[in-house]
Motif scaffolding. Structure first.
Motif, PDB file in Angstrom:
ATOM      1  N   LEU A 150       0.830  -1.214   0.000  1.00 48.33           N
ATOM      2  CA  LEU A 150       0.000   0.000   0.000  1.00 48.33           C
ATOM      3  C   LEU A 150       0.861   1.260   0.000  1.00 48.33           C
ATOM      4  CD1 LEU A 150      -3.155  -0.532   2.205  1.00 48.33           C
ATOM      5  CD2 LEU A 150      -2.864  -0.708  -0.246  1.00 48.33           C
ATOM      6  N   ILE A 151       1.934   1.253   0.803  1.00 50.35           N
ATOM      7  CA  ILE A 151       2.811   2.437   0.866  1.00 50.35           C
ATOM      8  C   ILE A 151       3.473   2.671  -0.499  1.00 50.35           C
ATOM      9  CG2 ILE A 151       4.944   3.366   1.890  1.00 50.35           C
ATOM     10  CD1 ILE A 151       4.117   1.941   4.502  1.00 50.35           C
ATOM     11  N   LEU A 152       4.026   1.582  -1.048  1.00 47.45           N
ATOM     12  CA  LEU A 152       4.739   1.696  -2.328  1.00 47.45           C
ATOM     13  C   LEU A 152       3.779   2.115  -3.455  1.00 47.45           C
ATOM     14  CD1 LEU A 152       7.708   1.206  -2.575  1.00 47.45           C
ATOM     15  CD2 LEU A 152       7.261  -1.091  -3.428  1.00 47.45           C
ATOM     16  N   ALA A 153       2.574   1.502  -3.462  1.00 46.78           N
ATOM     17  CA  ALA A 153       1.592   1.846  -4.504  1.00 46.78           C
ATOM     18  C   ALA A 153       1.146   3.294  -4.326  1.00 46.78           C
ATOM     19  CB  ALA A 153       0.396   0.895  -4.441  1.00 46.78           C
ATOM     20  N   GLY A 154       1.071   3.754  -3.082  1.00 48.47           N
ATOM     21  CA  GLY A 154       0.701   5.150  -2.823  1.00 48.47           C
ATOM     22  C   GLY A 154       1.751   6.105  -3.379  1.00 48.47           C
ATOM     23  N   LEU A 155       3.039   5.792  -3.150  1.00 47.90           N
ATOM     24  CA  LEU A 155       4.120   6.636  -3.675  1.00 47.90           C
ATOM     25  C   LEU A 155       4.116   6.608  -5.206  1.00 47.90           C
ATOM     26  CD1 LEU A 155       7.000   5.634  -1.205  1.00 47.90           C
ATOM     27  CD2 LEU A 155       5.723   7.787  -1.263  1.00 47.90           C
ATOM     28  N   HIS A 156       3.889   5.400  -5.747  1.00 50.55           N
ATOM     29  CA  HIS A 156       3.820   5.203  -7.201  1.00 50.55           C
ATOM     30  C   HIS A 156       2.670   6.029  -7.805  1.00 50.55           C
ATOM     31  CE1 HIS A 156       3.003   2.696 -10.826  1.00 50.55           C
ATOM     32  NE2 HIS A 156       1.791   2.530 -10.355  1.00 50.55           N
ATOM     33  N   ALA A 157       1.521   6.006  -7.141  1.00 56.36           N
ATOM     34  CA  ALA A 157       0.376   6.793  -7.625  1.00 56.36           C
ATOM     35  C   ALA A 157       0.697   8.289  -7.530  1.00 56.36           C
ATOM     36  CB  ALA A 157      -0.871   6.457  -6.810  1.00 56.36           C
ATOM     37  N   ALA A 158       1.347   8.688  -6.423  1.00 57.64           N
ATOM     38  CA  ALA A 158       1.701  10.104  -6.249  1.00 57.64           C
ATOM     39  C   ALA A 158       2.639  10.548  -7.367  1.00 57.64           C
ATOM     40  CB  ALA A 158       2.347  10.316  -4.884  1.00 57.64           C
ATOM     41  N   ALA A 159       3.599   9.663  -7.730  1.00 53.88           N
ATOM     42  CA  ALA A 159       4.552  10.008  -8.800  1.00 53.88           C
ATOM     43  C   ALA A 159       3.793  10.231 -10.109  1.00 53.88           C
ATOM     44  CB  ALA A 159       5.580   8.888  -8.963  1.00 53.88           C
ATOM     45  N   SER A 160       2.786   9.365 -10.368  1.00 56.99           N
ATOM     46  CA  SER A 160       2.054   9.520 -11.639  1.00 56.99           C
ATOM     47  C   SER A 160       1.225  10.811 -11.632  1.00 56.99           C
ATOM     48  CB  SER A 160       1.193   8.292 -11.925  1.00 56.99           C
ATOM     49  OG  SER A 160       0.009   8.344 -11.173  1.00 56.99           O
ATOM     50  N   LEU A 161       0.749  11.214 -10.438  1.00 61.79           N
ATOM     51  CA  LEU A 161      -0.013  12.471 -10.351  1.00 61.79           C
ATOM     52  C   LEU A 161       0.917  13.680 -10.526  1.00 61.79           C
ATOM     53  CD1 LEU A 161      -2.533  11.603  -7.481  1.00 61.79           C
ATOM     54  CD2 LEU A 161      -2.938  11.627  -9.951  1.00 61.79           C
ATOM     55  N   ILE A 162       2.164  13.554 -10.032  1.00 62.10           N
ATOM     56  CA  ILE A 162       3.161  14.635 -10.232  1.00 62.10           C
ATOM     57  C   ILE A 162       3.429  14.798 -11.738  1.00 62.10           C
ATOM     58  CG2 ILE A 162       5.613  15.227  -9.914  1.00 62.10           C
ATOM     59  CD1 ILE A 162       5.352  14.090  -7.067  1.00 62.10           C
ATOM     60  N   HIS A 163       3.601  13.640 -12.415  1.00 60.10           N
ATOM     61  CA  HIS A 163       3.797  13.692 -13.876  1.00 60.10           C
ATOM     62  C   HIS A 163       2.640  14.455 -14.544  1.00 60.10           C
ATOM     63  CE1 HIS A 163       7.264  11.324 -15.222  1.00 60.10           C
ATOM     64  NE2 HIS A 163       7.096  10.580 -14.146  1.00 60.10           N
ATOM     65  N   HIS A 164       1.429  14.127 -14.085  1.00 58.75           N
ATOM     66  CA  HIS A 164       0.239  14.670 -14.755  1.00 58.75           C
ATOM     67  C   HIS A 164       0.014  16.148 -14.430  1.00 58.75           C
ATOM     68  CE1 HIS A 164      -3.540  14.198 -16.853  1.00 58.75           C
ATOM     69  NE2 HIS A 164      -4.159  14.825 -15.874  1.00 58.75           N
ATOM     70  N   TYR A 165       0.031  16.481 -13.145  1.00 57.83           N
ATOM     71  CA  TYR A 165      -0.389  17.841 -12.747  1.00 57.83           C
ATOM     72  C   TYR A 165       0.760  18.849 -12.686  1.00 57.83           C
ATOM     73  CZ  TYR A 165      -5.000  15.986 -11.773  1.00 57.83           C
ATOM     74  OH  TYR A 165      -6.238  15.404 -11.913  1.00 57.83           O
ATOM     75  N   LEU A 166       2.000  18.378 -12.408  1.00 53.78           N
ATOM     76  CA  LEU A 166       3.114  19.340 -12.326  1.00 53.78           C
ATOM     77  C   LEU A 166       3.932  19.373 -13.611  1.00 53.78           C
ATOM     78  CD1 LEU A 166       4.446  18.900  -8.658  1.00 53.78           C
ATOM     79  CD2 LEU A 166       2.824  20.567  -9.566  1.00 53.78           C
ATOM     80  N   TRP A 167       4.172  18.192 -14.168  1.00 58.80           N
ATOM     81  CA  TRP A 167       5.041  18.147 -15.347  1.00 58.80           C
ATOM     82  C   TRP A 167       4.233  18.107 -16.648  1.00 58.80           C
ATOM     83  CZ3 TRP A 167       8.619  13.867 -12.830  1.00 58.80           C
ATOM     84  CH2 TRP A 167       9.285  14.441 -11.754  1.00 58.80           C
ATOM     85  N   HIS A 168       2.915  17.973 -16.516  1.00 55.09           N
ATOM     86  CA  HIS A 168       1.999  18.030 -17.663  1.00 55.09           C
ATOM     87  C   HIS A 168       2.428  17.122 -18.823  1.00 55.09           C
ATOM     88  CE1 HIS A 168       0.083  21.357 -15.615  1.00 55.09           C
ATOM     89  NE2 HIS A 168       1.266  21.940 -15.485  1.00 55.09           N
ATOM     90  N   ASP A 169       2.837  15.898 -18.492  1.00 54.72           N
ATOM     91  CA  ASP A 169       3.184  14.974 -19.578  1.00 54.72           C
ATOM     92  C   ASP A 169       2.119  13.884 -19.727  1.00 54.72           C
ATOM     93  OD1 ASP A 169       3.692  13.148 -17.592  1.00 54.72           O
ATOM     94  OD2 ASP A 169       5.852  13.496 -17.575  1.00 54.72           O
ATOM     95  N   ASN A 170       2.444  12.874 -20.539  1.00 50.50           N
ATOM     96  CA  ASN A 170       1.457  11.879 -20.978  1.00 50.50           C
ATOM     97  C   ASN A 170       1.438  10.608 -20.107  1.00 50.50           C
ATOM     98  OD1 ASN A 170      -0.376  10.880 -22.889  1.00 50.50           O
ATOM     99  ND2 ASN A 170       1.264   9.725 -23.919  1.00 50.50           N
ATOM    100  N   VAL A 171       2.276  10.588 -19.034  1.00 46.73           N
ATOM    101  CA  VAL A 171       2.520   9.326 -18.325  1.00 46.73           C
ATOM    102  C   VAL A 171       1.253   8.724 -17.707  1.00 46.73           C
ATOM    103  CG1 VAL A 171       3.732   8.302 -16.359  1.00 46.73           C
ATOM    104  CG2 VAL A 171       4.942   9.774 -17.951  1.00 46.73           C
ATOM    105  N   LEU A 172       0.446   9.541 -17.049  1.00 50.86           N
ATOM    106  CA  LEU A 172      -0.788   8.999 -16.455  1.00 50.86           C
ATOM    107  C   LEU A 172      -1.793   8.662 -17.562  1.00 50.86           C
ATOM    108  CD1 LEU A 172      -2.571   8.245 -14.077  1.00 50.86           C
ATOM    109  CD2 LEU A 172      -3.228  10.635 -13.848  1.00 50.86           C
ATOM    110  N   ARG A 173      -1.905   9.570 -18.537  1.00 46.35           N
ATOM    111  CA  ARG A 173      -2.893   9.363 -19.612  1.00 46.35           C
ATOM    112  C   ARG A 173      -2.653   8.061 -20.366  1.00 46.35           C
ATOM    113  NH1 ARG A 173      -3.085  14.928 -20.382  1.00 46.35           N
ATOM    114  NH2 ARG A 173      -1.227  14.785 -21.674  1.00 46.35           N
TER     115      ARG A 173
END
Ligand code: HEM
Ligand code: HEM
Length: 180
Positions: A150-173
């Motif tokens: 759960l901790i690791l998946a939470g960090l992993h999900a947070a990283a994908s949200l950083i990609h999406h909302y801060l770096w505005h790239d295609n990784v989450l999409r």
């Protein structure tokens, strides 16, 4: 053979489906495990535990199918990050796979150690009955692996949200179901 597709903008349908099905199952399994003890002793608790065991087995089947798909026809995209971040992201993905497989293996062993009944239909003969220390240790191990996932998946999900909302790239999409 794995198919590396630098030009593809998203994962293929089955890969996306496997990813979200596994993520939902992990969450449901964790929540279910928290409430098993709320059910009255006897058949209600056996049934609640049996649902947890059944969904756990289903998770095992999904992981196997995901592994086969990834190793054969599943689309493997170019890494989303470079350098140390790329290594970290890969390490997290592989660690998640290893922990999920361990979760299923330890869960199965736990059923055997406890000698659980499956929906009252049959009872798995207990491995070393009366060995309370072993039962306690395997339960602890099962719970600890769940917490780490759960901790690791939470960090992993947070990283994908950083990609999406801060770096505005295609990784989450590229891991989201297509709307067309
Ligand atoms: C990602 C998948 C899973 C998660 C997140 C999960 C989570 C948990 C958690 C947090 C507990 C409580 C542990 C404790 O008391 O310290 C638990 C208990 C248990 N799990 Fe799982 N589990 C998963 C998969 C499985 C599988 C695959 C099996 C067996 C096939 C299984 C069988 C059991 C059993 C028998 C218990 C004991 C229930 C009870 O106390 O009555 N689990 N699980
Ligand atoms: C228990 C929950 C989760 C697990 C076990 C999990 C596991 C994984 C794994 C193993 C991969 C690598 C896929 C591969 O190359 O085979 C992956 C990719 C990905 N996951 Fe998750 N995930 C979970 C939840 C989430 C959540 C909640 C999000 C978003 C909020 C998310 C977003 C992504 C994205 C965007 C990728 C693609 C990364 C890339 O293309 O490099 N995951 N996930």
């Amino acid at each position: 053979m794995q198919q590396v597709s630098p030009m593809a903008t998203r994962y293929d349908g089955p890969t996306i489906w496997f990813h979200w099905a596994v993520a939902c199952l992990v969450l449901v399994q964790w929540l279910l495990a928290q409430v098993i003890d709320w059910f009255p002793l006897g058949m209600p608790r056996i049934e609640a535990r049996s649902v947890h065991i059944s969904l756990g087995l289903f998770l095992g089947v999904l992981l196997l199918a995901r592994g086969v798909w990834r190793a054969t026809r599943g689309r493997v995209l170019l890494p989303a990050d470079r350098g140390a971040l790329q290594i970290l992201a890969k390490a997290v993905h592989y660690t998640l796979y290893v922990l999920l497989i361990a979760m299923v293996a330890v869960g199965l062993f736990l059923v055997w150690v406890r000698g659980d009944s499956f929906f009252g239909l049959f009872t798995v003969p207990a491995f070393d009955p009366g060995n309370k220390a072993l039962r306690h240790n395997i339960e602890e191990l099962h719970g600890t692996i769940a917490t780490i996932i759960l901790i690791l998946a939470g960090l992993h999900a947070a990283a994908s949200l950083i990609h999406h909302y801060l770096w505005h790239d295609n990784v989450l999409r590229r891991m989201l179901p297509s709307s067309n």
